[in-house]
Scaffold this motif. Structure first.
Motif, PDB file in Angstrom:
ATOM      1  N   VAL A   1       7.107  -4.536   5.993  1.00  0.00           N
ATOM      2  CA  VAL A   1       7.889  -3.346   6.614  1.00  0.00           C
ATOM      3  C   VAL A   1       7.072  -2.258   5.946  1.00  0.00           C
ATOM      4  N   THR A   2       6.924  -1.061   6.949  1.00  0.00           N
ATOM      5  CA  THR A   2       6.485   0.241   6.611  1.00  0.00           C
ATOM      6  C   THR A   2       7.676   1.244   6.694  1.00  0.00           C
ATOM      7  N   THR A   3       7.662   2.147   5.633  1.00  0.00           N
ATOM      8  CA  THR A   3       8.568   3.348   5.523  1.00  0.00           C
ATOM      9  C   THR A   3       7.953   4.539   5.291  1.00  0.00           C
TER      10      THR A   3
ATOM     11  N   THR B   1       0.800  -1.172  -0.033  1.00  0.00           N
ATOM     12  CA  THR B   1      -0.044   0.091  -0.015  1.00  0.00           C
ATOM     13  C   THR B   1       0.729   1.205  -0.074  1.00  0.00           C
ATOM     14  N   LEU B   2       0.187   2.358  -0.499  1.00  0.00           N
ATOM     15  CA  LEU B   2       1.136   3.731  -0.331  1.00  0.00           C
ATOM     16  C   LEU B   2       0.155   4.696  -0.191  1.00  0.00           C
ATOM     17  N   THR B   3       0.482   5.487   0.765  1.00  0.00           N
ATOM     18  CA  THR B   3      -0.494   6.837   1.458  1.00  0.00           C
ATOM     19  C   THR B   3       0.512   7.827   1.034  1.00  0.00           C
ATOM     20  N   LEU B   4      -0.037   8.837   0.350  1.00  0.00           N
ATOM     21  CA  LEU B   4       0.447   9.938   0.019  1.00  0.00           C
ATOM     22  C   LEU B   4      -0.089  11.106   0.811  1.00  0.00           C
TER      23      LEU B   4
ATOM     24  N   THR C   1       3.929  15.726   0.927  1.00  0.00           N
ATOM     25  CA  THR C   1       5.232  15.328   0.127  1.00  0.00           C
ATOM     26  C   THR C   1       5.748  14.037   1.086  1.00  0.00           C
ATOM     27  N   ASP C   2       4.941  13.422   1.906  1.00  0.00           N
ATOM     28  CA  ASP C   2       5.343  12.129   2.457  1.00  0.00           C
ATOM     29  C   ASP C   2       4.826  10.974   1.796  1.00  0.00           C
ATOM     30  N   ALA C   3       5.469   9.975   1.430  1.00  0.00           N
ATOM     31  CA  ALA C   3       4.990   8.529   0.677  1.00  0.00           C
ATOM     32  C   ALA C   3       5.402   7.542   1.899  1.00  0.00           C
TER      33      ALA C   3
END
Length: 651
Positions: A644-646, A628-631, A634-636
């Protein structure tokens, strides 16, 4: 500065089609036998006087006379390395064999005479190999030639003096090496031209020991098999000692730094990166490792350098190069003529001889006596950046695959409006996949691209793109992510007819299609690719935005996926026959979306191989959770398939 991080790798083997993570390197006897096999195989194709080695296959782009000269000069490299490393011991008669060819080829009255340097540019390339080996083997060949033949050779090579037509790329070394030999042999030379060529080489310098092959953003294997090779070999020539003394420390330091990246770019199965022109030279990609040993670089052990070279040469030896007749054909693993450039002929692949330079070092040299040490990707996962070419490098120990995400190389200048070269301008390259090289892929990028499509399905090019953010690694350990970004003035291209292929993209008439911004977040086998159409000019009518993934071929054991993360995407596959040197039937996944200027979209690319027996590996189709990607501004925030989450800033 380049940055690097090593992530703890899963235990396992090291190659898609390779062997477990053993580090047994070829010993010197095996290397010598391999060289002798190659030299024996070409002997039947030698002309009666020995001057031309004309190998089977269609006539090269420059004609049969050049084909024969190339065959001689490039096998002379290999024979010369053997002779030098044995300190003149010559049970196979290489000195006599090549001396005969020198006498005949430089005789103006011989029907086998070589094209003169003033007659054909390619003769300038081959003359450098001849001069290099004459200097390296001076006691056993040059000093034993009779005076008439020595005079012929000097006369042949002397046409390099005063010739200002050598291109200002790696070719400057061809003029310099020839003049350096002449200087050491008491022949004509121009010291001012020699200094000029050294100064031109210095303009190629880029960050962290990398060199561009000229003014353009041209980064490829020429870094190792030419631009770092010649300074070390040249410095050992008799005519270079005074000129080289003031340069040696700097050149060795630059080579030492470059080798850190070069070692990380070799796959666990020994494959070099499949990127850049002249790929038919194959295991010439091993040359910088031998050069490093010869120069005694301080940061890389002789055992690791030998193992890297052994891995590269062994990769090809186990996959059809040389072929069953002992010959190197135009191709990669097997014959595949489409890999050739316009300058390629049947003798061209023997520049691979440079990858066997280690044979010029005697058996008691540390490179042969030190214990082998593994490649970086054989000891753990690798995540690093290479500033000069704008590359993110991601290698995974479990499958041995090394991937490059490219935001800095296109074999062009910023702002250029030419076509994309599949060899340089794609967004991704690896040691397990190949860019598509059929004609259609030169005209309309198909794989590893972000493009706009017109109503006919024609894709845009990105050559001339702007680098927005040089690659960098952010975070540490298992949460490290590498980031790079670029912006392209995307354009369709109507190519000019009748162009000769030298590796760069096609020339033609460009039609603006829109501005595309691409940001890559890379971790392990995955890339989150964020894309945005910034604007579409008046009159342009792109009908879709397309992102294409990693290309694979039938039976290669690779898992290539392309999955939506943000946006409304339509999935598809492009399939093509005859586009890849790695297999007949090739395919690439694609995702299409509507063109919505100002909206940021994102996809996930995956490329993984299967680990070879006997070491078990996780099932690549079963281990992943949905990414998953949450925008958030300016943070992804990415939740990767391994859980793992970054969080990474995209500015």
């Amino acid at each position: 500065m380049s940055e690097s991080a090593t992530i703890h790798g899963m235990p396992g083997a090291t190659g898609v089609h390779g062997s477990p993570a053993a580090v047994d390197s070829w010993d010197r006897d095996r290397w010598a036998a391999h060289a002798d096999h190659l030299l024996a195989a070409v002997a039947p194709y030698t002309s009666p006087g020995g001057a031309r080695v004309t190998l089977p296959g269609p006539e090269g782009g420059y004609g049969r006379a050049i084909d024969g000269l190339e065959g001689f000069a490039r096998t002379f490299l290999l024979g010369g390395f053997r002779l030098a490393g044995e300190r003149g011991d010559d049970p196979h008669g290489y000195a006599e064999r090549f001396a005969a060819g020198l006498a005949t080829g430089t005789d103006p009255a011989s029907p086998e005479r070589w094209p003169r340097l003033a007659e054909h540019g390619q003769a300038k390339v081959e003359a450098a190999s001849i001069a290099l080996i004459l200097d390296l083997t001076r006691p056993w060949i040059w000093d034993r030639l009779d005076a008439v033949v020595q005079e012929q050779v000097v006369d042949y090579l002397a046409e390099a003096v005063g010739d200002d037509t050598y291109p200002r790329i790696n070719w400057v070394w061809f003029r310099l090496v020839v003049q350096t030999f002449l200087r050491g042999a008491g022949g004509p030379h121009a010291l001012a031209e020699m200094r000029q060529d050294l100064a031109t080489h210095d303009t190629f310098a880029r960050a962290d020991g990398w060199l561009a092959d000229g003014a353009e953003r041209s980064f490829d294997h020429y870094n190792g098999w030419a631009l770092h090779l010649y300074p070390t070999l040249w410095a050992r020539m008799a005519g270079a000692h005074d000129l080289a003394a003031e340069r040696r420390e700097h050149d060795v330091a630059q080579l030492d730094r470059f080798l850190g990246d070069a070692l990380a770019l070799v796959g666990g199965d020994g494959s070099p990166l499949v990127q850049g022109r002249s790929l038919a030279y194959r295991f010439a990609a091993a040359a910088p490792f031998w050069v490093g040993a010869m120069a005694e670089v301080p940061s890389h052990s002789p055992g690791r350098l030998r193992h890297a070279a052994s891995a590269v040469v062994g990769h090809f030896a186990g996959r059809g190069a040389p072929d069953d007749d002992g010959l190197l054909t135009l191709g990669w693993h097997h014959a595949w003529p489409r890999i050739a450039q316009a300058y390629s002929g049947p003798g061209s692949p023997y520049w691979a001889s440079k990858g066997m330079l280690g044979l010029a070092l005697p058996a008691d040299h540390p490179v042969w006596t030190a214990p082998a040490e593994p490649l970086p990707v054989q000891t753990g996962d690798v995540l690093r950046t290479v500033a000069a070419p704008g590359w993110i490098v991601s290698g995974t120990r479990a499958d041995g695959v090394v991937r490059v995400v490219n935001h800095g190389t296109d074999h062009a200048l910023p702002g250029a409006q030419g076509g994309d070269s599949p060899l340089y301008a794609r967004l991704g390259y690896s040691t397990a996949t190949s860019p598509w090289l059929d004609e259609q892929s030169w005209d309309s990028p198909a794989e590893q691209s972000v493009t706009l499509l017109d109503a006919d399905g024609r894709a845009t090019h990105r050559t001339g793109f702007e680098v927005l953010s040089g690659p960098e690694v952010r975070g540490h350990g298992d949460s490290a992510v590498a980031v790079a970004a670029s912006r392209a003035a995307a354009h369709w291209l109507d190519p000019e007819p009748g162009q000769r292929d030298h590796g760069s993209g096609r020339r033609g008439t460009a039609t603006p299609a829109g501005t595309l911004t691409t940001v890559s977040l890379v971790r392990g086998p995955w890339e989150v690719r964020c894309v945005q159409v910034d604007d579409v000019p008046d009159g342009a009518a792109p009908v879709a935005l397309r992102v294409s993934g990693w290309p694979t071929v039938a039976g290669d054991g690779l898992d290539s996926r392309l999955e939506p993360l943000v946006g409304d995407w339509t999935a598809g596959t492009v399939e093509r026959d005859g586009a890849s040197p790695l297999g007949e039937h090739a395919r690439v996944p694609v995702l299409d979306a509507a063109v919505e200027p100002g909206r940021r979209l994102a996809v996930l690319l995956t490329l993984r191989g299967t680990a070879p027996d006997p070491v078990p590996a996780p099932d690549p189709t079963a281990a992943d959770d949905p990414a998953t990607l949450t925008l958030d501004g300016t943070d992804a925030v990415v939740r990767w398939p391994d859980g793992v989450t970054t969080s990474t800033r995209l500015d």
